[in-house]
Design an enzyme around this catalytic site. Sequence first.
Site, PDB file in Angstrom:
ATOM      1  N   SER A 193     -10.611   1.738  11.805  1.00  0.00           N
ATOM      2  CA  SER A 193      -9.251   2.317  11.732  1.00  0.00           C
ATOM      3  C   SER A 193      -9.384   3.829  11.633  1.00  0.00           C
ATOM      4  O   SER A 193     -10.417   4.337  11.149  1.00  0.00           O
ATOM      5  CB  SER A 193      -8.543   1.775  10.484  1.00  0.00           C
ATOM      6  OG  SER A 193      -7.378   2.526  10.204  1.00  0.00           O
TER       7      SER A 193
ATOM      8  N   TYR B 265      -8.899  -0.163   1.469  1.00  0.00           N
ATOM      9  CA  TYR B 265      -8.874  -0.281   2.937  1.00  0.00           C
ATOM     10  C   TYR B 265      -9.647   0.873   3.575  1.00  0.00           C
ATOM     11  O   TYR B 265     -10.502   0.667   4.437  1.00  0.00           O
ATOM     12  CB  TYR B 265      -7.418  -0.269   3.410  1.00  0.00           C
ATOM     13  CG  TYR B 265      -7.234  -0.494   4.896  1.00  0.00           C
ATOM     14  CD1 TYR B 265      -7.272  -1.778   5.426  1.00  0.00           C
ATOM     15  CD2 TYR B 265      -7.016   0.575   5.771  1.00  0.00           C
ATOM     16  CE1 TYR B 265      -7.091  -1.990   6.797  1.00  0.00           C
ATOM     17  CE2 TYR B 265      -6.833   0.367   7.132  1.00  0.00           C
ATOM     18  CZ  TYR B 265      -6.870  -0.917   7.638  1.00  0.00           C
ATOM     19  OH  TYR B 265      -6.697  -1.124   8.992  1.00  0.00           O
TER      20      TYR B 265
END
Length: 259
Positions: free
Chosen positions: A149, A164
């Site tokens: 990401s 995350y």
Amino acid sequence: MSGFDPKIAFSLAGQSAIVTGGGRGIGRGVALGLARAGASLHIFDRDASAAHETVTLLNSEGHKAHAHKVDVGSESEIEHAMEAVASMGAIDILINNAGLAIRKPSIDLPLTDWEAVLKVNLTGVFLCARCAARHMIANGKGSIVNLASIMGLSGGGLYPNISYQSTKGAVINLTRALAVEWAPHGIRVNAVAPTWVRTDFIKPLTDNPDLVARMNAMTPLGRIAEIDEIVGGIVYLASPAASMVTGHTLAIDGGFLAQ
Ligand SMILES: NC(=O)c1ccc[n+]([C@@H]2O[C@H](COP(=O)([O-])OP(=O)(O)OC[C@H]3O[C@@H](n4cnc5c(N)ncnc54)[C@H](O)[C@@H]3O)[C@@H](O)[C@H]2O)c1
């Protein structure tokens, strides 16, 4: 005569691909993209009915596909499902797509939340890659694509998401390290780093118009991505067109990381 032929270079005819988290969102889009390039599909998802829905969709287009109920946090479930896949033929492609986010301020983040995210986003990626690689090494080839990401390559900034962001950063270096370690076996390992993509995963964010306006403002192309805009890069990295590409993380981010 030699020369690049996209019909051959991007073809996955005769190849078998596993997509974790393929029950919906990006994983479902990737499964469709790989199937349309010629691969047969195995959908691993902890949500069995979602996995079956994707398989029904693939079958409706005439593609071969199987659903497997797998939680990528479970070593035994991964190994059991990969054995089932291997019993049907080679494992050529693994897309490590299943992911989890628990967006809370770091200062208040419970250890259980931290560990839950690590288990899926980092340990799950490692366990699936390790298990697939054991089969790929026996076959002398394979291609793995991990979902990282932009949050693994930046400090974010719009909302707190420490577990995350830590796991996605780790996935990028896991990708490099496994690429180097497994290159002698003909296994390529790459990653993509998408920007925000319109799926259920970020619905709590996209339900907030102010937040969407700020995401758009932080992105040079001025908008978040749609699922199909992520699929092409993943299919490319999985395919023979990327035969000399390994250890790479491809940003698909509307220019976010170029700033
Ligand atoms: N949507 C985004 O904005 C975005 C941006 C960058 C990266 N990503 C990454 O892309 C991947 C897919 O995201 P998405 O937006 O499609 O998510 P999504 O929530 O729409 O879909 C995730 C799928 O993974 C499955 N899943 C979740 N945990 C699992 C587990 N432990 N075992 C097996 N299956 C599990 C879910 O059941 C679901 O089918 C994730 O790794 C995510 O971090 C998403």
